[in-house]
Scaffold this motif. Structure first.
Motif, mmCIF file in Angstrom:
data_model
loop_
_atom_site.group_PDB
_atom_site.id
_atom_site.type_symbol
_atom_site.label_atom_id
_atom_site.label_comp_id
_atom_site.label_asym_id
_atom_site.label_seq_id
_atom_site.Cartn_x
_atom_site.Cartn_y
_atom_site.Cartn_z
ATOM 1 N N ASP A 145 9.285 -3.462 -7.336
ATOM 2 C CA ASP A 145 9.073 -3.819 -8.744
ATOM 3 C C ASP A 145 7.743 -4.542 -8.918
ATOM 4 O OD1 ASP A 145 11.515 -2.758 -9.541
ATOM 5 O OD2 ASP A 145 12.584 -4.631 -9.172
ATOM 6 N N VAL A 146 7.436 -5.437 -7.983
ATOM 7 C CA VAL A 146 6.155 -6.151 -8.019
ATOM 8 C C VAL A 146 5.004 -5.155 -7.924
ATOM 9 C CG1 VAL A 146 4.660 -7.761 -6.760
ATOM 10 C CG2 VAL A 146 7.090 -8.289 -7.046
ATOM 11 N N HIS A 147 5.145 -4.171 -7.034
ATOM 12 C CA HIS A 147 4.108 -3.149 -6.857
ATOM 13 C C HIS A 147 3.900 -2.370 -8.155
ATOM 14 C CE1 HIS A 147 2.280 0.631 -5.423
ATOM 15 N NE2 HIS A 147 1.777 -0.111 -4.424
ATOM 16 N N GLN A 148 5.003 -1.998 -8.813
ATOM 17 C CA GLN A 148 4.902 -1.225 -10.060
ATOM 18 C C GLN A 148 4.239 -2.057 -11.162
ATOM 19 O OE1 GLN A 148 8.615 0.379 -11.451
ATOM 20 N NE2 GLN A 148 7.767 1.008 -13.436
ATOM 21 N N TRP A 149 4.603 -3.333 -11.246
ATOM 22 C CA TRP A 149 4.013 -4.223 -12.262
ATOM 23 C C TRP A 149 2.508 -4.354 -12.066
ATOM 24 C CZ3 TRP A 149 2.019 -9.320 -11.368
ATOM 25 C CH2 TRP A 149 1.678 -10.027 -12.534
ATOM 26 N N LYS A 155 -2.862 -3.379 -13.676
ATOM 27 C CA LYS A 155 -3.841 -2.309 -13.445
ATOM 28 C C LYS A 155 -4.861 -2.666 -12.345
ATOM 29 C CE LYS A 155 -3.653 -0.066 -17.975
ATOM 30 N NZ LYS A 155 -2.410 -0.734 -18.438
ATOM 31 N N VAL A 156 -4.302 -3.063 -11.199
ATOM 32 C CA VAL A 156 -5.150 -3.219 -10.014
ATOM 33 C C VAL A 156 -5.083 -1.918 -9.226
ATOM 34 C CG1 VAL A 156 -4.770 -5.713 -9.902
ATOM 35 C CG2 VAL A 156 -3.272 -4.189 -8.606
ATOM 36 N N ASN A 157 -6.008 -1.732 -8.297
ATOM 37 C CA ASN A 157 -5.983 -0.477 -7.543
ATOM 38 C C ASN A 157 -4.829 -0.491 -6.535
ATOM 39 O OD1 ASN A 157 -6.932 -1.750 -5.062
ATOM 40 N ND2 ASN A 157 -8.950 -1.811 -6.008
ATOM 41 N N ARG A 158 -4.488 0.678 -6.050
ATOM 42 C CA ARG A 158 -3.311 0.830 -5.193
ATOM 43 C C ARG A 158 -3.425 0.024 -3.895
ATOM 44 N NH1 ARG A 158 1.044 3.947 -4.812
ATOM 45 N NH2 ARG A 158 0.444 5.146 -6.658
ATOM 46 N N SER A 159 -4.603 0.022 -3.307
ATOM 47 C CA SER A 159 -4.755 -0.689 -2.037
ATOM 48 C C SER A 159 -4.462 -2.178 -2.209
ATOM 49 C CB SER A 159 -6.176 -0.496 -1.486
ATOM 50 O OG SER A 159 -7.136 -1.007 -2.395
ATOM 51 N N CYS A 160 -4.811 -2.714 -3.367
ATOM 52 C CA CYS A 160 -4.537 -4.120 -3.659
ATOM 53 C C CYS A 160 -3.034 -4.342 -3.834
ATOM 54 C CB CYS A 160 -5.297 -4.550 -4.901
ATOM 55 S SG CYS A 160 -4.970 -6.238 -5.426
ATOM 56 N N ALA A 161 -2.379 -3.474 -4.596
ATOM 57 C CA ALA A 161 -0.933 -3.598 -4.826
ATOM 58 C C ALA A 161 -0.155 -3.408 -3.537
ATOM 59 C CB ALA A 161 -0.491 -2.581 -5.880
ATOM 60 N N ASP A 162 -0.651 -2.541 -2.654
ATOM 61 C CA ASP A 162 0.040 -2.284 -1.382
ATOM 62 C C ASP A 162 0.111 -3.532 -0.510
ATOM 63 O OD1 ASP A 162 0.421 0.313 -2.131
ATOM 64 O OD2 ASP A 162 -1.208 1.140 -0.911
ATOM 65 N N LEU A 163 -0.871 -4.429 -0.652
ATOM 66 C CA LEU A 163 -0.871 -5.656 0.156
ATOM 67 C C LEU A 163 0.365 -6.503 -0.131
ATOM 68 C CD1 LEU A 163 -4.627 -6.735 -0.187
ATOM 69 C CD2 LEU A 163 -3.514 -5.850 1.871
ATOM 70 N N PHE A 164 0.831 -6.490 -1.380
ATOM 71 C CA PHE A 164 2.010 -7.276 -1.753
ATOM 72 C C PHE A 164 3.270 -6.688 -1.114
ATOM 73 C CE2 PHE A 164 -1.123 -8.600 -4.720
ATOM 74 C CZ PHE A 164 -0.767 -9.854 -5.170
ATOM 75 N N VAL A 165 3.327 -5.359 -1.031
ATOM 76 C CA VAL A 165 4.478 -4.716 -0.388
ATOM 77 C C VAL A 165 4.460 -4.982 1.108
ATOM 78 C CG1 VAL A 165 5.616 -2.513 0.076
ATOM 79 C CG2 VAL A 165 4.580 -2.925 -2.158
ATOM 80 N N GLU A 166 3.265 -4.869 1.702
ATOM 81 C CA GLU A 166 3.152 -5.086 3.154
ATOM 82 C C GLU A 166 3.560 -6.499 3.553
ATOM 83 O OE1 GLU A 166 -0.894 -4.188 4.025
ATOM 84 O OE2 GLU A 166 -0.698 -2.057 3.522
ATOM 85 N N GLU A 167 3.319 -7.466 2.667
ATOM 86 C CA GLU A 167 3.650 -8.861 2.966
ATOM 87 C C GLU A 167 4.999 -9.281 2.371
ATOM 88 O OE1 GLU A 167 2.080 -10.723 5.000
ATOM 89 O OE2 GLU A 167 0.381 -9.354 5.343
ATOM 90 N N ASP A 168 5.816 -8.290 1.947
ATOM 91 C CA ASP A 168 7.180 -8.553 1.437
ATOM 92 C C ASP A 168 7.193 -9.556 0.287
ATOM 93 O OD1 ASP A 168 8.252 -6.807 3.269
ATOM 94 O OD2 ASP A 168 8.706 -8.359 4.743
ATOM 95 N N VAL A 169 6.295 -9.356 -0.678
ATOM 96 C CA VAL A 169 6.239 -10.243 -1.837
ATOM 97 C C VAL A 169 7.173 -9.694 -2.912
ATOM 98 C CG1 VAL A 169 4.783 -11.299 -3.593
ATOM 99 C CG2 VAL A 169 3.870 -10.899 -1.295
ATOM 100 N N SER A 170 8.350 -10.280 -3.013
ATOM 101 C CA SER A 170 9.302 -9.919 -4.063
ATOM 102 C C SER A 170 8.987 -10.738 -5.310
ATOM 103 C CB SER A 170 10.726 -10.210 -3.581
ATOM 104 O OG SER A 170 10.874 -11.599 -3.308
ATOM 105 N N GLY A 171 9.779 -10.537 -6.365
ATOM 106 C CA GLY A 171 9.536 -11.265 -7.603
ATOM 107 C C GLY A 171 9.702 -12.766 -7.429
#
Length: 347
Positions: free
Chosen positions: A19-23, A29-45
């Motif tokens: 959900d964080v990645h989608q937001w 509206k950040v680029n995908r590589s930036c959003a992917d960092l949050f998923v890689e580091e398990d950043v939930s809401g």
């Protein structure tokens, strides 16, 4: 996390990392590589809710997007929608156009403008900047306040003309060259004749005045064991015409002390020769050669070990030449006295 416009937004604490990645992708509206960092580091809401700009930067996000994400996050924490007061044209500036605008209106130097470009500060990120964000990018308070004022004026202006981005060969190079120190020309290796012409002794002015500095710099390149071996050979140095350094003077001495001791004990010229000889005895011929190159003296080459070949008279060190001339003079005087004695007897 998708919902219809009528549905209330789920609380951020309930978001998954997806959900964080989608937001980040759909709303911030950040680029995908930036959003992917949050998923890689398990950043939930729940985790994101506790994040501040510093925490986002620690994820590896560049400064521009980090400021933008922080701005959107703070608005969401207060329950308000993020709405920009700036014209769409400003928000659509590329990072190159932002750098050019900073050069023209913010009056920052080329290096600072380049830093903003490196940190991916595009128009939609720039409009989220506050004073501290500029200071965090190493701007002084004066330029930071000026830029904020210039930005504030953009709110009341009609759609601004996009900043003209000049080719890198003109815009960036001109601004950078004005603020970069002039490049030093590469050092050219001197020919033997040029080296000999530098001083009467064939040494550079710097070396002639600071032989201890040259020796200290050379000894610094030795390891601990090699320096210990150097001290051993120094106190046992028994070349003809030279006195060895007493062991008591070498105990617990570092490279600074040894360099000072050498020049005080042997004199400037001979200290360099002794250093070179001992370096070759401890199998540090490369350092010995570097020492010769540094001082630019061909004449310092003296046979330091019994295995080295004897050089001809033209390559013999000045000290050895003096000794040979002295011996020759003694022989001539001796022959002269013998002839004089013989002549007296005959008379």
């Amino acid at each position: 996390m998708s919902q219809s416009p009528a549905e209330p937004r789920p609380k951020i604490e309930t978001w998954t990392k997806e959900d964080v990645h989608q937001w980040l992708m759909a709303e911030v509206k950040v680029n995908r590589s930036c959003a992917d960092l949050f998923v890689e580091e398990d950043v939930s809401g729940e985790v994101l809710f506790a994040h501040q700009k510093k925490d986002i930067l620690d994820l590896g996000v560049k400064h521009g997007p980090a400021v933008k994400i922080t701005s959107y996050l703070e608005k969401m924490k207060t329950g308000s929608q993020h709405e920009s007061e700036f014209p769409a044209g400003v928000k659509n500036w590329t990072k190159e156009q932002v750098a050019e605008w900073l050069l023209q209106h913010g009056k920052v130097d080329g290096r600072k403008a380049e830093r903003f470009k490196e940190e991916d500060v595009s128009g939609d990120c720039l409009v989220c900047f506050g004073k501290q964000d500029f200071l965090d990018l190493e701007l002084k308070k004066g330029p930071a306040v000026k830029i904020l004022k210039e930005l504030d004026q953009l709110k009341n202006k009609p759609e601004p003309t996009p900043c003209r981005v000049l080719p890198i060969s003109t815009a960036q190079n001109e601004s950078l060259q004005k603020n970069l120190p002039p490049e030093k020309p590469p050092k050219q290796k001197k020919t033997p004749k040029e080296v000999e012409a530098l001083t009467p002794q064939g040494k550079t002015k710097e070396t002639a005045e600071n032989p201890s500095v040259v020796i200290k710099t050379t000894l610094d390149k030795l390891g601990r064991n090699k320096l210990k071996s150097f001290k051993f050979h120094l106190r046992n140095y028994n070349k003809e015409g030279y006195n060895s350094v007493p062991q008591s003077k070498l105990e617990d001495k570092d490279t600074v002390d040894i360099a000072t001791l050498l020049t005080a004990h042997y004199g400037c010229e001979d200290a360099l020769q002794v250093t070179r000889d001992i370096l070759k005895k401890i199998n540090q011929r490369d350092l010995g050669s570097q020492l010769e190159s540094t001082i630019g003296v061909k004449e310092i080459r003296a046979s330091s070990t019994e295995s080295e070949e004897e050089t001809d008279e033209s390559e013999t060190p000045p000290r050895t030449n003096r000794k040979k001339r002295k011996k020759k003079k003694k022989k001539i005087l001796s022959l002269f006295h013998k002839c004089q004695s013989t002549f007296t007897v005959l008379l």
